[in-house]
Each structure stands twice: as structure tokens, then as C-alpha cells.
Enzyme design. Structure first.
Site, PDB file in Angstrom:
ATOM      1  N   THR A   1       0.824  -1.211   0.000  1.00 41.54           N
ATOM      2  CA  THR A   1       0.000   0.000   0.000  1.00 41.54           C
ATOM      3  C   THR A   1       0.860   1.264   0.000  1.00 41.54           C
ATOM      4  OG1 THR A   1      -0.176  -0.196   2.412  1.00 41.54           O
ATOM      5  CG2 THR A   1      -1.968  -1.113   1.107  1.00 41.54           C
TER       6      THR A   1
ATOM      7  N   HIS B   1       7.659   0.027   6.582  1.00 47.84           N
ATOM      8  CA  HIS B   1       8.073   0.952   7.637  1.00 47.84           C
ATOM      9  C   HIS B   1       8.413   0.137   8.889  1.00 47.84           C
ATOM     10  CE1 HIS B   1       4.051   0.367   9.325  1.00 47.84           C
ATOM     11  NE2 HIS B   1       3.542   0.687   8.151  1.00 47.84           N
TER      12      HIS B   1
ATOM     13  N   LYS C   1      -8.990   0.353  11.164  1.00 46.05           N
ATOM     14  CA  LYS C   1      -8.844   1.637  10.484  1.00 46.05           C
ATOM     15  C   LYS C   1     -10.091   2.475  10.736  1.00 46.05           C
ATOM     16  CE  LYS C   1      -4.877   0.832   8.481  1.00 46.05           C
ATOM     17  NZ  LYS C   1      -4.556  -0.387   9.212  1.00 46.05           N
TER      18      LYS C   1
ATOM     19  N   HIS D   1       6.646  -2.885  10.359  1.00 43.75           N
ATOM     20  CA  HIS D   1       6.766  -4.212   9.748  1.00 43.75           C
ATOM     21  C   HIS D   1       7.972  -4.995  10.282  1.00 43.75           C
ATOM     22  CE1 HIS D   1       4.531  -2.040   6.410  1.00 43.75           C
ATOM     23  NE2 HIS D   1       3.744  -3.065   6.671  1.00 43.75           N
TER      24      HIS D   1
ATOM     25  N   ARG E   1      -9.854   3.047   3.281  1.00 46.99           N
ATOM     26  CA  ARG E   1      -8.619   3.384   2.595  1.00 46.99           C
ATOM     27  C   ARG E   1      -8.916   3.940   1.197  1.00 46.99           C
ATOM     28  NH1 ARG E   1      -3.858   0.730   4.351  1.00 46.99           N
ATOM     29  NH2 ARG E   1      -4.153  -0.772   6.047  1.00 46.99           N
TER      30      ARG E   1
ATOM     31  N   ASP F   1      -3.293  -6.897  15.201  1.00 44.83           N
ATOM     32  CA  ASP F   1      -4.512  -6.435  14.543  1.00 44.83           C
ATOM     33  C   ASP F   1      -4.976  -7.402  13.454  1.00 44.83           C
ATOM     34  OD1 ASP F   1      -2.347  -5.925  12.889  1.00 44.83           O
ATOM     35  OD2 ASP F   1      -3.155  -4.050  12.096  1.00 44.83           O
TER      36      ASP F   1
ATOM     37  N   GLN G   1      -7.993 -12.912   2.750  1.00 38.85           N
ATOM     38  CA  GLN G   1      -6.804 -13.331   3.492  1.00 38.85           C
ATOM     39  C   GLN G   1      -6.944 -14.760   3.993  1.00 38.85           C
ATOM     40  OE1 GLN G   1      -4.945 -10.438   6.069  1.00 38.85           O
ATOM     41  NE2 GLN G   1      -4.155 -12.027   7.430  1.00 38.85           N
TER      42      GLN G   1
ATOM     43  N   LYS H   1       5.353   6.298  14.016  1.00 38.70           N
ATOM     44  CA  LYS H   1       4.753   7.535  13.518  1.00 38.70           C
ATOM     45  C   LYS H   1       5.319   8.692  14.348  1.00 38.70           C
ATOM     46  CE  LYS H   1       1.676   5.405  10.835  1.00 38.70           C
ATOM     47  NZ  LYS H   1       1.565   5.555   9.382  1.00 38.70           N
ATOM     48  N   THR H   2       5.827   9.710  13.682  1.00 42.66           N
ATOM     49  CA  THR H   2       6.369  10.867  14.377  1.00 42.66           C
ATOM     50  C   THR H   2       5.684  12.121  13.859  1.00 42.66           C
ATOM     51  OG1 THR H   2       8.111  11.338  12.757  1.00 42.66           O
ATOM     52  CG2 THR H   2       8.606   9.686  14.454  1.00 42.66           C
TER      53      THR H   2
ATOM     54  N   LYS I   1       0.677   5.159  17.057  1.00 40.44           N
ATOM     55  CA  LYS I   1       1.279   3.938  16.546  1.00 40.44           C
ATOM     56  C   LYS I   1       2.795   4.089  16.432  1.00 40.44           C
ATOM     57  CE  LYS I   1      -0.273   0.408  13.299  1.00 40.44           C
ATOM     58  NZ  LYS I   1      -1.124   0.152  12.125  1.00 40.44           N
TER      59      LYS I   1
END
Length: 427
Positions: free
Chosen positions: A43, A48, A85, A51, A89, A200, A179, A238-239, A235
């Protein structure tokens, strides 16, 4: 060689959020090599740091003699996983998904051994089977095994259904079945018996286990790794300036290294267990000494070194350490042009100036100062450095010697405030 205590090792490190039939899977992997998989939807054009835990878990299984399979969601990435989410998306194009898939495959190749003669890693793409599937056959043969009542009761879906402003489309609702079918195909064709994913993903993993049990009458297993958040509940990874990517072109190795250097003290030893391969006993000993002689700072450095080396390699780790030394110890003599390019990318604030600016104006334009008069006060008070050398000349105009590699000047206020001047050549 199969390690009989692998599950215990993962658990001791905090790498297991939930596992099915723990005693049973422990017995299976004690004397047998299994195939396991983890899926990654393309995606974006890079993975990042969120993962990293699934990748590290696959790596640990491979080091213990098992065969890891990486499943790229070339098909499921077109839909997007709705799990937890807040809103739907945005759908990405087929072309973007294909391009991102290739980039992610290259990234993953750095973490796993794809050339082992005994248990080489394997990359597959679920687009290969979903492109051939007939929707009526899928609904008849797969959909009939799933209860809508059960699917909408899953917490990840329930949260969206309850939101008045954002429901859930049938497109995203179907992701769970897709999935599950992945797990079914991998079990059938590649004898995969374990799926790994973030916590998740538990609903999706259990759906795959359910489908395999109903259709093939086989017992398979699921293992989830923790999803990490900071003290504000944001999360992990994330900054304020965005996501910490694994691609060095999106997040420089220096910024990546600094991310780990700046984690909360309370997480240092927990993260050493999660993200490194250092023995847990050694980590426990370090934790007991954390208040002695700033030991925790040294251990943060140990964490930053290990994770940066794991993701970017030794050469880029050395570059990150060089830049850190230059900024914090005022030693820029050993910096390379590529180091300044990392700073220009995302390491510190950067301002582009033409060749005629004086020091006072540069301080204002770099936002190290609010006005020329304030710049003057900072200069005479010995607060300003140019390329790590103090400068007290109120009328200083930059010279060619200040332009390292012909285009960079490191401007500093005190010890912690820096800006990189990137000189633009006049035509």
C-alpha cells in the site's frame, strides 16, 4: 538445526501477543521443520518500522531451521485491510501496486536468506491465484463457510459499523475472506502450517484457520506479534514529521538511527529484546545497571546500532554515527558529502540560499533567529558556530571556504540547534 525452545525464546522476548495451541506447536517445531508465512500488502512504495517485528519473527524461525514465506498482497493491496482503520482506505491503481510490489520484494530480500540450500525463504504474490479465480466459484466454495454474524462481531469490523460518519463497504468487508483464502492456498500448495502477523491481524488469521479446518480438515496455527504505541497512544514509528520508513530514500539512515536514540527510556530494554538478537540474559543484566554512569544512554546507542545495522547495513550505520558525532561533538572533519546529503534529505532543518547572504540574514532565514538584531546578539555572545567553529564577527559574510563540498554549510546555535545551508549557485 531445529531449536526446541524457539517459542519460549519468542515469548521471553515479548514477541508473542497471541499464539494458538502453544504446547502443540512447540512439540511440532521441536523435531520438524515447518513452513510459515506472513503477508505484506503493498500500500506504499516501502515498508516501515511497524513491519520489523513480523520480519524479525520470520528471521528467527528461519535461523531455527524453518522455511519462511513472504506473501505480497498484489491482489489484497488493491482493496486494503480495514482492520482497526477509522475510515476507508483510498484505492490504489494496479500500476502503483505492481511498482510498489517490486520495491518491497527488494527490501525484504535484505532480511531473509533466499539462497539457503535447506530452508530458503520464498516470495509469493496472491495476485497469481486471485487473477484466476471465478467470483461465483469463490462465493459458493469459500463464502459458504463464513457466517456474517461472526464476521460483523469481530472488534475490528464492529468499530467501523458503529461509526455514523464512516461505515464499512462490502469491498473492505470482503478482505477477511480473501486473506483466509491466502492461508488456505498456502497450506494446500506449500504446506504452510503457521501464519504470523500483527495483533490487529488476529481476526484474519483465525478466519484462515477456520477455512482450512472446514475444507481440508487440517489443524493449522496462528501467531501474532504486538502492535506498539508510544506513551501518547500513537502507533509506533509515527512521528510529528511522518512515518519512519525502511527505504533510505524516504527516511535517511541518520534519521532512522536518531529515532531509536530518542525512544522513551522505559522502552529501551523491552525494545532490545524485541528488535535485536542480543541474548536476553545480557539485556537483563544491562537493565539492572541502567542507572549507573548513564548506562541507559549507552544501551540506547546499542539499540540504535543494532537496528540500523539490521535494516541498512554496516556502511550506512557508520555514516549515521559519523553525522551524530559531527552534530553533537562538533567534529565534522570526517563527514562525507553523502553524509551532508542525508542531513539535507531529512536529518536537520535545511535552507537554500544564494551566494550573497551574510551570517545575520542566514540566521533569520534558517529560523535560528527571529531578527537581524537578535542575530547580532547571538553572534557577539559566542552562541553561533559555522561548520563547528565559533564565529563572533557581527559583519561576517560567508566565503567559499565555508561551503563544504562546494555547497553545504552547517550553521549551529548552541549545542542542539542546527540548520544546514544548501548553497544555490548563481546563474
Amino acid at each position: 538445526m531445529i531449536k526446541s525452545n524457539l517459542i519460549n525464546e519468542l515469548q521471553n522476548r515479548g514477541l508473542i501477543s497471541y499464539i494458538t495451541h502453544k504446547d502443540e506447536i512447540k512439540k511440532i517445531i521441536q523435531n520438524n521443520s515447518i513452513s510459515l508465512y506472513c503477508g505484506f500488502d503493498p500500500t506504499a512504495d516501502s515498508l516501515h518500522i511497524g513491519h520489523l517485528l513480523p520480519l524479525i519473527t520470520l528471521k528467527r524461525f528461519q535461523l531455527s531451521g524453518h522455511k519462511p514465506i513472504v506473501l505480497i498482497g498484489g491482489a489484497t493491496g488493491l482493496i486494503g485491510d480495514p482492520s482497526f482503520k477509522k475510515k476507508e482506505r483510498l484505492l490504489n491503481s494496479n500500476n502503483d501496486i505492481d511498482v510498489w510490489t517490486q520495491k518491497i520484494i527488494i527490501q525484504i530480500s535484505y532480511f531473509l536468506d533466499f539462497h539457503s540450500q535447506k530452508n530458503n525463504a520464498l516470495v509469493l504474490n496472491n495476485k497469481d491465484w486471485f487473477n484466476k479465480i471465478n467470483i461465483l466459484s469463490f462465493l459458493r466454495n469459500i463464502g459458504k463457510h463464513f457466517s456474517i454474524n461472526t464476521m460483523i462481531s469481530r472488534e475490528s469490523v464492529k468499530q467501523r459499523i458503529k461509526r455514523r460518519d464512516q461505515g464499512i463497504s462490502f469491498t473492505e468487508f470482503s478482505y477477511n475472506l480473501l486473506q483466509a483464502y491466502d492461508f488456505f492456498i498456502l497450506n494446500k500448495k506449500y504446506k504452510v502450517s503457521l501464519q504470523v502477523g500483527g495483533s490487529d491481524q488476529w481476526g484474519n488469521i483465525s478466519s484462515g484457520m477456520h477455512l482450512i479446518h472446514r475444507v481440508s480438515k487440517k489443524q493449522v496455527y496462528g501467531l501474532t506479534v504486538p502492535l506498539l504505541t508510544n506513551s501518547n497512544g500513537v502507533k509506533f514509528g509515527k512521528t510529528e514529521s511522518g512515518t519512519i520508513w525502511l527505504d533510505a530514500k524516504k527516511t535517511s539512515p541518520y534519521k532512522f538511527y536518531q529515532f531509536w536514540m530518542n525512544i522513551e527510556d522505559s522502552n529501551v530494554y523491552y525494545f532490545l529484546k524485541l528488535f535485536t538478537f542480543i541474548d536476553t540474559n545480557e539485556i537483563d543484566i544491562k537493565e539492572k545497571k541502567k542507572h549507573i554512569n548513564d548506562q541507559i544512554i549507552k544501551d540506547k546507542s546499542l539499540l540504535a546500532k543494532n537496528v540500523t545495522r539490521f535494516v541498512h547495513g554496516e556502511e550506512k550505520l557508520l555514516a549515521a554515527e559519523r553525522i551524530t558525532e559531527a552534530l553533537f561533538l562538533k567534529n565534522i572533519n570526517h563527514m562525507k558529502e553523502s553524509d551532508f546529503q542525508q542531513l539535507e534529505q531529512d536529518g536537520i532543518p535545511c535552507v537554500k540560499l544564494n551566494q550573497t547572504k551574510d551570517l545575520k540574514e542566514a540566521l533569520v532565514l534558517s529560523k535560528l533567529s527571529k531578527s537581524r538584531s537578535q542575530s547580532n546578539n547571538m553572534i557577539v555572545s559566542n552562541s553561533i558556530s559555522i561548520n563547528a567553529h565559533k564565529n563572533t564577527d557581527q559583519n561576517y559574510v560567508f566565503r567559499e571556504v565555508d561551503k563544504l563540498f562546494g555547497r553545504f554549510t552547517l550553521l549551529s546555535k548552541g549545542k542542539k540547534n542546527h540548520c544546514l545551508i544548501c548553497w544555490i549557485k548563481n546563474d
